[in-house]
Design a protein around this motif. Structure first.
Motif, PDB file in Angstrom:
ATOM      1  N   SER A 122      15.117 -10.864  -0.596  1.00 32.59           N
ATOM      2  CA  SER A 122      16.098 -11.927  -0.365  1.00 32.59           C
ATOM      3  C   SER A 122      17.315 -11.401   0.386  1.00 32.59           C
ATOM      4  O   SER A 122      17.886 -12.099   1.210  1.00 32.59           O
ATOM      5  CB  SER A 122      16.501 -12.600  -1.665  1.00 32.59           C
ATOM      6  N   GLU A 123      17.717 -10.166   0.101  1.00 33.32           N
ATOM      7  CA  GLU A 123      18.841  -9.566   0.821  1.00 33.32           C
ATOM      8  C   GLU A 123      18.479  -9.334   2.285  1.00 33.32           C
ATOM      9  O   GLU A 123      19.286  -9.535   3.171  1.00 33.32           O
ATOM     10  CB  GLU A 123      19.251  -8.240   0.154  1.00 33.32           C
ATOM     11  N   ALA A 124      17.247  -8.894   2.547  1.00 34.75           N
ATOM     12  CA  ALA A 124      16.806  -8.648   3.921  1.00 34.75           C
ATOM     13  C   ALA A 124      16.696  -9.968   4.690  1.00 34.75           C
ATOM     14  O   ALA A 124      16.980 -10.017   5.886  1.00 34.75           O
ATOM     15  CB  ALA A 124      15.469  -7.932   3.931  1.00 34.75           C
ATOM     16  N   ALA A 170      13.225  -6.345  -8.566  1.00 32.16           N
ATOM     17  CA  ALA A 170      13.958  -5.570  -7.558  1.00 32.16           C
ATOM     18  C   ALA A 170      13.380  -5.814  -6.165  1.00 32.16           C
ATOM     19  O   ALA A 170      14.132  -5.935  -5.190  1.00 32.16           O
ATOM     20  CB  ALA A 170      13.905  -4.085  -7.907  1.00 32.16           C
ATOM     21  N   GLY A 171      12.062  -5.901  -6.069  1.00 33.55           N
ATOM     22  CA  GLY A 171      11.442  -6.186  -4.779  1.00 33.55           C
ATOM     23  C   GLY A 171      11.831  -7.555  -4.249  1.00 33.55           C
ATOM     24  O   GLY A 171      12.096  -7.721  -3.049  1.00 33.55           O
ATOM     25  N   ILE A 172      11.894  -8.533  -5.121  1.00 36.80           N
ATOM     26  CA  ILE A 172      12.305  -9.872  -4.698  1.00 36.80           C
ATOM     27  C   ILE A 172      13.768  -9.869  -4.271  1.00 36.80           C
ATOM     28  O   ILE A 172      14.130 -10.505  -3.275  1.00 36.80           O
ATOM     29  CB  ILE A 172      12.041 -10.884  -5.828  1.00 36.80           C
ATOM     30  N   LEU A 173      14.601  -9.142  -5.000  1.00 32.91           N
ATOM     31  CA  LEU A 173      16.007  -9.037  -4.624  1.00 32.91           C
ATOM     32  C   LEU A 173      16.154  -8.385  -3.251  1.00 32.91           C
ATOM     33  O   LEU A 173      16.912  -8.861  -2.406  1.00 32.91           O
ATOM     34  CB  LEU A 173      16.781  -8.252  -5.679  1.00 32.91           C
ATOM     35  N   LEU A 174      15.418  -7.310  -3.016  1.00 36.26           N
ATOM     36  CA  LEU A 174      15.469  -6.645  -1.713  1.00 36.26           C
ATOM     37  C   LEU A 174      14.988  -7.571  -0.598  1.00 36.26           C
ATOM     38  O   LEU A 174      15.554  -7.595   0.490  1.00 36.26           O
ATOM     39  CB  LEU A 174      14.640  -5.362  -1.737  1.00 36.26           C
TER      40      LEU A 174
END
Length: 74
Positions: free
Chosen positions: A69-71, A63-67
């Protein structure tokens, strides 16, 4: 045994080559994936059992990596 050492050395060389060509922030975030791969290989290759804490930790890392990458995409 020598083949295993050679493969491990090749993996580290490839990793060092890739890290020098990625931005620092991306490389830092992707370092957090190492425990997730360790968990996945332990389950797949060694048949280890995974408890809820380990699933939760892996989910938080992803989830941290997804956040991140979105940022970065914005």
């Amino acid at each position: 045994m020598l083949g295993v050492v050679g493969i491990a050395a090749l993996a580290f060389l490839m990793y060092n080559h890739a890290v020098t060509r990625t931005p620092v922030t991306t490389a830092g975030v992707l370092l957090n994936v190492i425990p997730v791969f360790g968990l996945a290989f332990a389950v797949a290759l060694l048949g280890k059992r995974v408890d809820a804490w380990q699933y939760g930790g892996a989910a938080l890392i992803l989830a941290g990596i997804l956040l991140f990458s979105e940022a970065n995409a914005a």
